[in-house]
Motif scaffolding. Structure first.
Motif, PDB file in Angstrom:
ATOM      1  N   ASP A 252      -6.734  -1.008   4.996  1.00 39.79           N
ATOM      2  CA  ASP A 252      -6.857   0.128   5.911  1.00 39.79           C
ATOM      3  C   ASP A 252      -7.897   1.128   5.378  1.00 39.79           C
ATOM      4  O   ASP A 252      -8.473   0.949   4.306  1.00 39.79           O
TER       5      ASP A 252
ATOM      6  N   CYS B  29      -5.982  -2.043  -0.328  1.00 36.88           N
ATOM      7  CA  CYS B  29      -5.508  -2.173   1.039  1.00 36.88           C
ATOM      8  C   CYS B  29      -6.691  -2.308   1.991  1.00 36.88           C
ATOM      9  O   CYS B  29      -7.777  -1.788   1.723  1.00 36.88           O
TER      10      CYS B  29
ATOM     11  N   CYS C  63       0.853  -1.193   0.000  1.00 36.09           N
ATOM     12  CA  CYS C  63       0.000   0.000   0.000  1.00 36.09           C
ATOM     13  C   CYS C  63       0.891   1.246   0.000  1.00 36.09           C
ATOM     14  O   CYS C  63       1.715   1.411   0.909  1.00 36.09           O
TER      15      CYS C  63
ATOM     16  N   CYS D  38      -0.058   3.495   3.531  1.00 34.00           N
ATOM     17  CA  CYS D  38       0.298   3.072   4.900  1.00 34.00           C
ATOM     18  C   CYS D  38       1.459   2.095   4.939  1.00 34.00           C
ATOM     19  O   CYS D  38       1.967   1.779   6.019  1.00 34.00           O
TER      20      CYS D  38
END
Ligand code: ZN
Length: 385
Positions: free
Chosen positions: A33, A31, A15, A18
Motif C-alpha cells: 500500500d 507493504c 502491515c 493498514c
C-alpha cells in the motif's frame, strides 16, 4: 500487541499501518500500500522455560518460538553470548557481550533468520545495505547457505568491515554519499544482485533479534531485568528486545517488560528528537560524522514502531555527545572490554539516565547490550594506528 498470539503455522507478515497480511514464506520487504511500511510478524506464542532445548548451544535452543522450519535453521553457533557483571560509576550492571558472535556483531541473530527465510522462499541471492556489521553478517550466512550476496555499503565504512564482507565471498558495492544513499542503491538494485533483504525492513530480522531477550531472561534465572540500555540506529536490537520480552510476558514467563532505553549519537539522533518532541513519527534530521558509525541512520524505516515500543515499555530515547562516547569507550577498555565505539554509546547513555534518575543502578537490575566487536573499527579511535 493486542492481537492474539498465532501458532507458527498461522503466522503471517502483517502491515502495522493498514493491517494487510501476507504469507509467511513471501520474500517481500514492505507493504504494497501507499505507506510502504516495513512489515511485522504476527505475535508469536513466546516461550516457557521448559520449551528450551538445553542441548542446543546456540540461539536455536529457542527454536519452538522461532517461525522458521527446522530445515532452514542455519547455524554458525551464534547466540548464547555471556552476560557479565560490570562495575560502572560505582554501581553494578550486567553487560550482554553480544559482539561475541560469528561475524562479530549482534546482527548475526537477525541475519540467520532472514537468510534462512529467503532460502526457504527459493531465491538465489540476497542484496543488503549496511554500514558494515549487517553486511558482514549477511555475507557470512549467505556463504553458509549457498546464496549469492551483494552488499551495498557507504564508501567511508571501516576498512576491516569491508574486507570481512568481501572475504566471505560477497560482492561489495561501495556507494558515495550518506547511509540513505546506500539504502536507496540497494533497494533499487537489479535482479542480478538478488532479492532485497534489508535488515531494517525484513520482519525475520527482528524475529532473530528477539532471541536476545530470551537469553537475558534465561541468564538472569528466568527473570526480566528492570531496564535495558542499547544503542539505536535502525532499531532492530531494541525492537527485538521489545518483541521478545512482550512474548515472554504474554506466555506468562515474566510479569513485566523491562523499560527499554535507546541511545543515539547526538550527531545523528532522529529518534531521540522525535521522542523529545512527543511525536509518533520520525522527521529526518541533519547528521554529522560520528565515531558511532553503526547507528548513523537519518530516517530509520521502523521509526514509528521504535517510538511506540519505547513508550509502551515506559523507557526513553536519548542522545550523547562524541566526547561522552569516547570517554565511555575508554572506561570500557579499562575494564578489559573491547567493543566498537557504537557500543559505548549505551554506557554513555547509562551515565545520563543515572544522573537524571531515570535509572537507579544501585537498586535496579540493569542490562547494557554491547553490540559490535572492537577489532573491526580500531581505525576510528584516536591515537597511534
Ligand atoms: Zn500497509
Amino acid at each position: 500487541m493486542s492481537q492474539p498470539a498465532s501458532t507458527p503455522e498461522a503466522t503471517q507478515q502483517v502491515c502495522p499501518t493498514c493491517g494487510t497480511a501476507y504469507a509467511l514464506d513471501e520474500p517481500r520487504w514492505r507493504c504494497d500500500d501507499a505507506s510502504h511500511e516495513p512489515l511485522q510478524l504476527s505475535p508469536g506464542p513466546g516461550l516457557r522455560a521448559d520449551d528450551i532445548e538445553p542441548a542446543t548451544r546456540s540461539l536455536w535452543r529457542y527454536r519452538k518460538a522461532l517461525r522458521l522450519p527446522a530445515a532452514f535453521a542455519v547455524s554458525l553457533g551464534g547466540g548464547g553470548t555471556p552476560l557479565i557483571p560490570l562495575s560502572w560509576s560505582g554501581a553494578g550492571v550486567a553487560a550482554k557481550l553480544d559482539f561475541l558472535s560469528p561475524s562479530g556483531s549482534f546482527k548475526d541473530r537477525g541475519a540467520a533468520l532472514v537468510v534462512g527465510h529467503l532460502k526457504r522462499s527459493g531465491v538465489a541471492g540476497v542484496a543488503e545495505d549496511s554500514s558494515g556489521n549487517a553486511g558482514a553478517a549477511y555475507a557470512a550466512f549467505a556463504a553458509a547457505t549457498g546464496l549469492s550476496c551483494t552488499i551495498f555499503a557507504p564508501a567511508d565504512t571501516s576498512p576491516a568491515k569491508l574486507r570481512q564482507i568481501e572475504l566471505y565471498g560477497a560482492r561489495l558495492q561501495l556507494v558515495p554519499g550518506n547511509r540513505e544513499d546506500t539504502a536507496l542503491a540497494a533497494r533499487n538494485c537489479g535482479a542480478e544482485s538478488g532479492v532485497y533483504g534489508g535488515h531494517n525492513w525484513q520482519p525475520f530480522f527482528i524475529e532473530g533479534c528477539k532471541t536476545i531477550a530470551y537469553e537475558i531472561w534465561e541468564e538472569m534465572g528466568f527473570q526480566a531485568p528492570d531496564a535495558v540500555v542499547v544503542p539505536v540506529g535502525g532499531g532492530a536490537n531494541l525492537l527485538g528486545l521489545h518483541v521478545g520480552f512482550e512474548e515472554l510476558r504474554a506466555a506468562g514467563s515474566i510479569s513485566k517488560v523491562p523499560r527499554l532505553h535507546g541511545v543515539q549519537a547526538a550527531a545523528c539522533a532522529p529518534l531521540a528528537a522525535a521522542f523529545a518532541a512527543g511525536s509518533n513519527a520520525v522527521v529526518p534530521v541533519a547528521s554529522r560524522p560520528t565515531i558511532a558509525e553503526g547507528i548513523r541512520i537519518v530516517k530509520p524505516p521502523r521509526g514509528t514502531q521504535i517510538l511506540a515500543a519505547v513508550r509502551e515499555s515506559k523507557g526513553s530515547l536519548l542522545s550523547v555527545e562524541e566526547e561522552e562516547i569516547l570517554e565511555a569507550h575508554t572506561r570500557l577498555r579499562r575494564h578489559g572490554v573491547w567493543v566498537e565505539p557504537t557500543s559505548a554509546v549505551a554506557l554513555a547513555g547509562l551515565d545520563r539516565l543515572a544522573a537524571s534518575g531515570a535509572i537507579d543502578p544501585q537498586k535496579e537490575r540493569v542490562v547494557i547490550v554491547l553490540t559490535g566487536h572492537g577489532l573491526k573499527s580500531t581505525g576510528l579511535l584516536p591515537g597511534r594506528r
